[in-house]
Structure formats: C-alpha cells, structure tokens
Motif scaffolding. Structure first.
Motif, mmCIF file in Angstrom:
data_model
loop_
_atom_site.group_PDB
_atom_site.id
_atom_site.type_symbol
_atom_site.label_atom_id
_atom_site.label_comp_id
_atom_site.label_asym_id
_atom_site.label_seq_id
_atom_site.Cartn_x
_atom_site.Cartn_y
_atom_site.Cartn_z
ATOM 1 N N UNK A 1 39.479 -103.186 -62.445
ATOM 2 C CA UNK A 1 38.291 -102.738 -61.721
ATOM 3 C C UNK A 1 38.428 -102.841 -60.202
ATOM 4 N N UNK A 2 39.260 -103.740 -59.697
ATOM 5 C CA UNK A 2 39.427 -103.843 -58.240
ATOM 6 C C UNK A 2 40.513 -102.894 -57.747
ATOM 7 N N UNK A 3 41.590 -102.752 -58.531
ATOM 8 C CA UNK A 3 42.704 -101.896 -58.101
ATOM 9 C C UNK A 3 42.645 -100.528 -58.780
ATOM 10 N N UNK A 4 42.081 -100.466 -59.986
ATOM 11 C CA UNK A 4 41.917 -99.177 -60.637
ATOM 12 C C UNK A 4 43.027 -98.771 -61.571
ATOM 13 N N UNK A 5 43.817 -99.725 -62.039
ATOM 14 C CA UNK A 5 44.867 -99.422 -63.026
ATOM 15 C C UNK A 5 44.229 -99.529 -64.406
ATOM 16 N N UNK A 6 43.963 -98.383 -65.024
ATOM 17 C CA UNK A 6 43.220 -98.363 -66.278
ATOM 18 C C UNK A 6 44.093 -98.427 -67.503
ATOM 19 N N UNK A 7 43.427 -98.499 -68.659
ATOM 20 C CA UNK A 7 44.117 -98.511 -69.961
ATOM 21 C C UNK A 7 43.473 -97.478 -70.878
ATOM 22 N N UNK A 8 43.169 -96.320 -70.316
ATOM 23 C CA UNK A 8 42.620 -95.189 -71.065
ATOM 24 C C UNK A 8 41.268 -95.528 -71.698
ATOM 25 N N UNK B 1 58.767 -108.063 -72.252
ATOM 26 C CA UNK B 1 58.694 -106.644 -72.612
ATOM 27 C C UNK B 1 57.598 -106.392 -73.645
ATOM 28 N N UNK B 2 57.425 -107.337 -74.546
ATOM 29 C CA UNK B 2 56.364 -107.198 -75.542
ATOM 30 C C UNK B 2 54.995 -107.101 -74.871
ATOM 31 N N UNK B 3 54.783 -107.910 -73.849
ATOM 32 C CA UNK B 3 53.482 -107.892 -73.157
ATOM 33 C C UNK B 3 53.277 -106.559 -72.443
ATOM 34 N N UNK B 4 54.267 -106.144 -71.657
ATOM 35 C CA UNK B 4 54.102 -104.894 -70.895
ATOM 36 C C UNK B 4 53.988 -103.690 -71.822
ATOM 37 N N UNK B 5 54.765 -103.683 -72.911
ATOM 38 C CA UNK B 5 54.701 -102.552 -73.854
ATOM 39 C C UNK B 5 53.348 -102.464 -74.546
ATOM 40 N N UNK B 6 52.705 -103.609 -74.741
ATOM 41 C CA UNK B 6 51.406 -103.595 -75.413
ATOM 42 C C UNK B 6 50.370 -102.816 -74.591
ATOM 43 N N UNK B 7 50.406 -102.980 -73.278
ATOM 44 C CA UNK B 7 49.485 -102.228 -72.410
ATOM 45 C C UNK B 7 49.914 -100.769 -72.292
ATOM 46 N N UNK B 8 51.230 -100.541 -72.323
ATOM 47 C CA UNK B 8 51.725 -99.159 -72.353
ATOM 48 C C UNK B 8 51.189 -98.420 -73.572
ATOM 49 N N UNK B 9 51.236 -99.093 -74.719
ATOM 50 C CA UNK B 9 50.787 -98.453 -75.963
ATOM 51 C C UNK B 9 49.333 -98.020 -75.858
ATOM 52 N N UNK B 10 48.525 -98.803 -75.172
ATOM 53 C CA UNK B 10 47.118 -98.439 -75.007
ATOM 54 C C UNK B 10 46.954 -97.242 -74.082
ATOM 55 N N UNK B 11 47.774 -97.187 -73.050
ATOM 56 C CA UNK B 11 47.596 -96.161 -72.021
ATOM 57 C C UNK B 11 48.174 -94.806 -72.437
ATOM 58 N N UNK B 12 49.346 -94.810 -73.051
ATOM 59 C CA UNK B 12 50.075 -93.558 -73.226
ATOM 60 C C UNK B 12 49.932 -92.919 -74.607
ATOM 61 N N UNK B 13 49.520 -93.661 -75.615
ATOM 62 C CA UNK B 13 49.454 -93.070 -76.951
ATOM 63 C C UNK B 13 48.021 -92.670 -77.290
ATOM 64 N N UNK B 14 47.909 -91.608 -78.079
ATOM 65 C CA UNK B 14 46.600 -91.087 -78.439
ATOM 66 C C UNK B 14 45.891 -91.887 -79.514
ATOM 67 N N UNK B 15 46.613 -92.726 -80.255
ATOM 68 C CA UNK B 15 45.976 -93.548 -81.285
ATOM 69 C C UNK B 15 46.443 -95.000 -81.127
ATOM 70 N N UNK B 16 45.885 -95.854 -81.963
ATOM 71 C CA UNK B 16 46.164 -97.288 -81.848
ATOM 72 C C UNK B 16 47.360 -97.736 -82.698
ATOM 73 N N UNK B 17 48.001 -96.816 -83.378
ATOM 74 C CA UNK B 17 49.087 -97.208 -84.284
ATOM 75 C C UNK B 17 50.205 -97.973 -83.563
ATOM 76 N N UNK B 18 50.768 -97.454 -82.463
ATOM 77 C CA UNK B 18 51.808 -98.227 -81.757
ATOM 78 C C UNK B 18 51.299 -99.569 -81.239
ATOM 79 N N UNK B 19 50.032 -99.597 -80.819
ATOM 80 C CA UNK B 19 49.470 -100.851 -80.310
ATOM 81 C C UNK B 19 49.426 -101.920 -81.394
#
Length: 408
Positions: free
Chosen positions: A275-282, A360-378
C-alpha cells in the motif's frame, strides 16, 4: 506447553536488538529499493517536447496531418466512423506551438522556444527538423520522446503512401466508411500484449526476493529462543533441560513463539510494500497474508535447525543464518540481472534444487499469486513450503533428543 509458549514469547519481545532488526530490516530495504527504482523510472519517463508546427500552404493540403499532430500532443478526440466510438487521449509526445510557416518556426527554434518544428514538404510528407541542442542532448527523456516522434511520423507517411496507391487502383473502395476508419488505426508492427490478469509492477521480482531474504533473517528470533533451551548456553536452558515437558512440545512452543513475532514483523513489511509502494499481488491480499504466515513459519523452523546445532555459540549460529540467507537469496535475483540469470538457469537445469531453496520458495509464492490466473500453482508452492517446515521440525526434534550434557 502454553506456559512455555508465553515464556518464550515474552523472552523474544524483550530482546529489542533482535526484534528491531527483524522489524526494521525489511522496511529499510523497501525504502532503499523504492528510492533506487524511482530514479530509474524517472530516466525512462517520456516528457512532451515543445515543437513548432509550420501551418503553411502545404500543411493545409495534407490530409490528416493536423489530426496526427493533435494525437501526438494528446489532444485527439476523433470519432471512428465504423464503430462510432471516440478515442481517448494518448501519451503526450509534444506540445504544439502554432506558426504561420517554416520561417517563423525556425525563428522559434532559434529563440529556444521549441525543440524543433514539424512541417509538410512539397510531396505531402510530414517531416521533423530538430535543433542542434536537441540532437546532441544527453537527456534520456528527450531522446526517447524524439525517437517515438520520429517513428510516429514514419508510420504516418508510410500509411499515406499505401492509401494513395490503393486509391489510385480502386478509388471506389475509399468510399467505404470501414476502410476510411481503418486508415491510421494501425498500431504498427509491434503490439503490446499482456499474459497476466493485471499489469505487474516493473520491479516486482526485486521486492518479492527481498521478502524472501527478510523472512529468512527472521529466523534470528527462533535461533535466539532455541538457545534458551540449551543447558550449555544459558541458565534458562539448564532449567528447561530438567523440565518434564517433552522435547517435541518444547520445540513446538518455541516455534510458535518465534513465528508470532516474525509473522507480525513481516506482515507490516508486506502491507508497506503493497500500500505504501504499490507492489500488488493481483488483488489477492488475503492469500498473500497466508503466504506471509507460511513463509515465516518455515523460516522459524529453519532457525530452530540452525539454533539446535551443538557445540556452537549463539553468535556463531546467528552468523551462520546471515551467511546462509545471503547465499540463498542470490538465486532469487535480489542482487541484479546476473543473479537473476543464475537463478533462472538453476531453475531450468535443476528444478528440484531450486525448489528446495527456502528463499526461492518465499519469492515464488508471491509470484504465483501475481502471474497465474488461478490458485493452483500457489497451493502447490504452499504445500511444498509446509512439507519443508515439517522436515525442519523433525530434524530439530531429532537433534535435540540426541543432545546430552555431562553436568549442569
């Protein structure tokens, strides 16, 4: 076990030096990344440049030249004849300074009131002339604006030549409203496409990598707390070692106490990033909070493993955690494009090794939320993280059960 949990929770909170860095480090990193990337955004920003427009006799004969220049100035409001829709204002490349001819336009450029001028030559082509100071300018914003403007003029002139050739062979086709509305509607040879549901932040990878590093550094709390149960390091550890509470329950209480502190600190960091910097998670903030909880739990379990290492001082264990965190974070891309290439290469050639990297597990978890259309990878990433946490807990229980002391 609940009493043990409360005791360790108080012991963790009352250690301000550790809690301060676990709380402050991600906020400091967020501020540094934001300042650094703000400068880069300024460098690639396109600023509208003042341009004189020579509206002489050639200009009045050129069909569509005025509309093109208005569009470049972000003043286009033309109506599509076929669809009836009105176009919205676009990116401003220029600001218009009207003149009666080329001579007056040159004077305006010489006086420094314009970066250059636009005119229509005898063949009907829309041309641009720039001042020497504009051509030799080292300003990145000016160079990008001029390059984009030159491309737009080339496209207009090429479209004009094609339309003239078509009209010469089949004049009747130009009477079709759809054909007329399609003229100039081309977006060129390249089209911007999005493969995600939302437009991601340009530097989201750095921020997510930073979250991975901050989570692992949060293991400092569990390292500190687990050493409180070791009789060779603290007086409290002597009392804990003779306690009738089983090791597994002591370990779980320590894990939960360290996780509560780490989770609270990382939650503040995540909300600051969002909310302060604006990096969202879709728009998936609730799932992101779950990701923060799972990530800090895994990091706390990793801290227990490091903290349970025998025959090492507390300072040595904390140093091991810092070194290990810096090394694992290299494969998330936090250190720049070279680190990103290294991490991506490891992901392609040895995906299992890349997958077991906690950072990598931590960063990929947020990637999965941002870039994929469903929650399956997350959910897959979440399951891997939970499994990793269980493995860490089993390891630390086995290590603590094997530790014996000759005397207290």
């Amino acid at each position: 076990m609940f009493t043990t949990f409360k005791t360790f929770l108080k012991a963790g909170v009352r250690n301000p030096s550790i809690v301060f860095w676990v709380f402050a480090f991600p906020l400091i990193m967020l501020a540094m990344l934001h300042l650094m990337f703000s400068d880069i955004n300024d460098m690639i920003h396109v600023d509208p440049q003042p341009m004189a427009v020579a509206e002489d006799s050639n200009w009045s004969k050129a069909t569509g030249a005025a509309q093109v220049v208005k569009a470049l100035a972000g003043e286009s409001n033309g109506k599509n004849e076929a669809t009836g829709k009105t176009s919205s204002d676009g990116e401003k490349l220029i600001t218009i300074k009207q003149t009666s001819g080329v001579t007056q336009a040159k004077h305006m450029v010489a006086d420094g009131k314009a970066k250059g001028y636009l005119y229509v030559d005898d063949s009907g082509a829309l041309r641009m002339a720039l001042a020497d100071t504009t051509v030799n300018s080292g300003d990145q914003a000016v160079s990008m604006s001029v390059t984009a403007l030159d491309y737009a003029l080339q496209q207009y002139n090429e479209t004009g030549r094609v339309v003239s050739a078509v009209a010469a062979k089949n004049h009747a086709v130009m009477a079709d409203p759809q054909v007329r509305s399609s003229i100039g509607a081309s977006d060129g040879f390249f089209r911007q496409a999005s493969v995600t549901n939302v437009k991601p932040h340009r530097f989201a990878r750095y921020y997510f990598s930073m979250l991975g590093m901050a989570c692992l550094l949060g293991a400092t709390i569990s390292i500190y707390l687990i050493t409180l149960t070791q009789a060779n390091l603290t007086a409290l550890g002597i009392r804990a070692s003779v306690s009738p509470l089983p090791k597994i329950r002591q370990t779980i209480a320590t894990l939960l106490a360290s996780w509560v502190i780490s989770f609270a600190c990382m939650l503040v960091a995540f909300f600051a990033m969002r909310y302060a910097i604006g990096v969202g998670v879709a728009g998936r903030e609730p799932a992101a909070v779950l990701a923060v909880g799972a990530s800090t739990l895994m990091a706390s379990a990793l801290g227990l493993v490091i903290g349970a290492l025998p025959k090492l001082s507390t300072r040595a264990k904390l140093s091991i955690n810092v070194i290990l965190t810096c090394f694992l974070s290299m494969f998330t891309g936090l250190y720049g494009t070279g680190a990103m290439a290294l991490g991506d290469a490891l992901q392609r050639k040895a995906p299992v090794i890349a997958r077991i990297n906690p950072a990598r597990q931590v960063s990929d978890l947020f990637y999965d939320l941002l870039y994929y259309g469903n929650y399956h990878p997350f959910f897959i990433g979440l399951a891997v993280m939970v499994a990793t946490t269980v493995v860490f807990v089993l390891i630390v229980v086995a290590m603590l059960r094997r530790q014996r002391y000759e005397h207290l």
